[in-house]
Design an enzyme around this catalytic site. Structure first.
Site, mmCIF file in Angstrom:
data_model
loop_
_atom_site.group_PDB
_atom_site.id
_atom_site.type_symbol
_atom_site.label_atom_id
_atom_site.label_comp_id
_atom_site.label_asym_id
_atom_site.label_seq_id
_atom_site.Cartn_x
_atom_site.Cartn_y
_atom_site.Cartn_z
ATOM 1 C CG ASP A 221 -4.513 5.892 -3.153
ATOM 2 O OD1 ASP A 221 -5.371 5.840 -1.985
ATOM 3 O OD2 ASP A 221 -3.805 6.651 -3.324
ATOM 4 C CE LYS B 6 -5.243 -1.412 -0.143
ATOM 5 N NZ LYS B 6 -4.817 -0.189 -1.100
ATOM 6 N N GLY C 140 -7.460 5.391 2.979
ATOM 7 C CA GLY C 140 -8.654 5.841 2.881
ATOM 8 C C GLY C 140 -9.317 5.003 2.300
ATOM 9 C CG HIS C 141 -9.502 1.311 2.516
ATOM 10 N ND1 HIS C 141 -9.156 0.331 3.429
ATOM 11 C CD2 HIS C 141 -8.471 1.430 1.729
ATOM 12 C CE1 HIS C 141 -7.886 -0.105 3.253
ATOM 13 N NE2 HIS C 141 -7.194 0.840 2.455
ATOM 14 C CD GLN D 84 -0.774 2.753 3.977
ATOM 15 O OE1 GLN D 84 -0.506 1.453 4.559
ATOM 16 N NE2 GLN D 84 -1.815 3.363 4.481
HETATM 17 P P1 IMP Z 1 2.719 7.988 5.455
HETATM 18 O O1 IMP Z 1 2.218 6.703 5.419
HETATM 19 O O2 IMP Z 1 1.782 9.197 5.945
HETATM 20 O O3 IMP Z 1 3.813 8.123 6.180
HETATM 21 O O4 IMP Z 1 3.201 8.561 3.857
HETATM 22 C C1 IMP Z 1 4.431 7.796 3.202
HETATM 23 C C2 IMP Z 1 4.153 7.808 1.790
HETATM 24 O O5 IMP Z 1 2.778 6.728 1.732
HETATM 25 C C3 IMP Z 1 3.681 8.996 1.186
HETATM 26 O O6 IMP Z 1 3.867 8.996 -0.208
HETATM 27 C C4 IMP Z 1 1.981 8.705 1.164
HETATM 28 O O7 IMP Z 1 1.539 9.668 0.207
HETATM 29 C C5 IMP Z 1 1.975 7.307 0.971
HETATM 30 N N1 IMP Z 1 0.461 6.894 1.534
HETATM 31 C C6 IMP Z 1 0.271 6.376 2.825
HETATM 32 N N2 IMP Z 1 -0.800 6.102 2.818
HETATM 33 C C7 IMP Z 1 -1.473 5.926 1.549
HETATM 34 C C8 IMP Z 1 -2.771 5.478 1.065
HETATM 35 O O8 IMP Z 1 -3.359 4.950 1.669
HETATM 36 N N3 IMP Z 1 -2.727 5.575 -0.329
HETATM 37 C C9 IMP Z 1 -1.708 5.955 -1.371
HETATM 38 N N4 IMP Z 1 -0.441 6.495 -0.616
HETATM 39 C C10 IMP Z 1 -0.554 6.405 0.530
#
Ligand code: IMP
Length: 384
Positions: free
Chosen positions: A20, A23, A47-48, A197
């Site tokens: 977040d 990017k 989510g971009h 991420q």
């Molecule tokens: P997962 O990627 O759904 O397995 O989530 C694992 C961890 O990564 C969690 O803490 C999510 O909130 C975090 N996470 C996954 N994708 C994002 C993102 O795009 N932005 C921020 N946090 C993310």
């Protein structure tokens, strides 16, 4: 003898913290100078957000180059793909001819309904705070060598899991994207590799187990595309002017109470994918410096500087538990066009970021719009 395959055709954009960082906006801004924008890790957990004038959208699986009609968008082999969501996103985004500009790697793994169910029911959603999109179970199946790849779908396996409408949209996009990118590189095309991420969520280098299941760092840009390290020119780190985190896990610079409410509201810090309120904190200098070091970052973009305008004060957390407090600055118009026109106190804060990171800050973002991106390096060159 001239060495082949050494074209420095690719630049990489990476998040320096917990995702977040903005990017998507940065990639959309930079994409005008590239022929390809490539996602190399993660899936629709990302989510971009993109904003051009009055047009606002967000992409989850698609690369952030989609709004540029000349850009080819590649979902690389390091990604995991939910065909239902990808088909919906392609239809929803309403960009003409998009289907002819999207390639999906035949080696990317398919997120199946069972993976999503497992992610939601297995306790990891609560324990880690996952997005519940099936990301972890899909990567686990990949490592177990039991996964379903896009190539399998192409050959007929797993098609019963998806409707014919979805397959009609997704199957024609599947190809050997490593070949596509290598050919593009050889022919002089410019490629922007877009991380999802951030480094704090990297499966190897992040705050394990509170991480995602892929490599969000520069190594993922290679394994997730098939390009060589020799192909990489610049590594562009993106950091917010403060920090956020969604889900569980350590967050040394986190703030709470009224201070947090103010920052969250000013920055509209609610998840693009899940709508969850994000945890908020000050910029963590140690985390930023280490992320720059590990990834060979050679330029930084600082986003959401405008969010700090008008706060009673601004802080930066240093590694040794100390903190630096910066004087506040008055709000300035989001339409400001020149870096030198933003308040001197805000520029001092940017100087501070540059100093702790030991990497030049080339751009500063002051609004969600593509146009709200100020070029800064020129100021440094002029000063030199
Ligand atoms: P997962 O990627 O759904 O397995 O989530 C694992 C961890 O990564 C969690 O803490 C999510 O909130 C975090 N996470 C996954 N994708 C994002 C993102 O795009 N932005 C921020 N946090 C993310």
């Amino acid at each position: 003898m001239k060495l082949r395959y050494q074209n420095q055709c690719a630049d990489v954009v990476l998040g320096m913290a917990f995702g977040d960082e903005g990017k998507g906006k940065v990639v959309d801004y930079l994409a005008k100078n590239y022929d390809y924008v490539v996602r190399f890790n993660g899936g629709n957990n990302a989510g971009h957000s993109l904003k051009v004038g009055d047009f606002k959208t967000s992409v989850h699986a698609l690369p952030s180059g989609v709004l540029h009609p000349h850009v080819f968008n590649v979902i690389g082999n390091g990604c995991v793909v939910n065909p239902n969501q990808l088909a919906e996103e392609i239809q929803k985004i309403g960009v003409q001819n998009l289907q002819r500009r999207v390639f999906v790697s035949h080696a990317a793994h398919v997120i199946t309904p069972q993976h999503i169910e497992e992610d939601c029911k297995g306790g990891s959603k609560e324990r880690i705070g996952t997005t519940g999109r099936g990301i972890g179970p899909t990567y686990a199946a990949k490592m177990n060598r039991t996964g379903l790849r896009m190539d399998d779908l192409l050959k007929g396996a797993g098609r019963d899991l998806f409707s014919s409408d979805v397959l009609d949209i997704v199957l024609p996009l599947i190809t050997d994207t490593t070949e596509v990118l290598k050919r593009a590189c050889d022919s002089g095309a410019k490629i922007l590799l877009e991380g999802a991420q951030g480094c704090g969520l990297d499966i190897d280098h992040g705050t394990y187990p509170y991480v995602t299941s892929s490599n969000c760092s520069v190594a993922g840009a290679l394994s997730g595309t098939g390009l060589s390290h020799k192909n990489i020119r610049h590594v562009i780190g993106v950091t917010k002017a403060y920090s956020t985190r969604v889900g569980e896990g350590p967050f040394p610079s986190e703030v709470f109470g009224e201070e947090a409410e103010r920052l969250r509201a000013a920055g509209n810090e609610y998840g693009t994918t899940t709508g969850r309120p994000r945890r908020v904190g000050w910029l963590d200098a140690k985390q930023l410096r280490e992320a720059c070091e590990m990834n060979g970052v050679d330029q930084l973009v600082v986003t959401k500087l405008d969010v700090l305008s008008g706060l009673p004060h601004v802080e930066m957390k240093m590694g040794d538990e100390s903190r630096r407090v910066y004087p506040c600055w008055r709000p300035f118009p989001q339409t400001t066009e020149s870096y030198s026109d933003i308040p001197a106190e805000a520029r001092d804060f940017i100087d501070g970021i540059e100093e702790v990171a030991s990497v030049p800050v080339t751009h500063v973002s002051i609004s969600p719009d593509r146009s709200g991106t100020l070029f800064r390096s020129m100021v440094l060159e002029e000063a030199a």
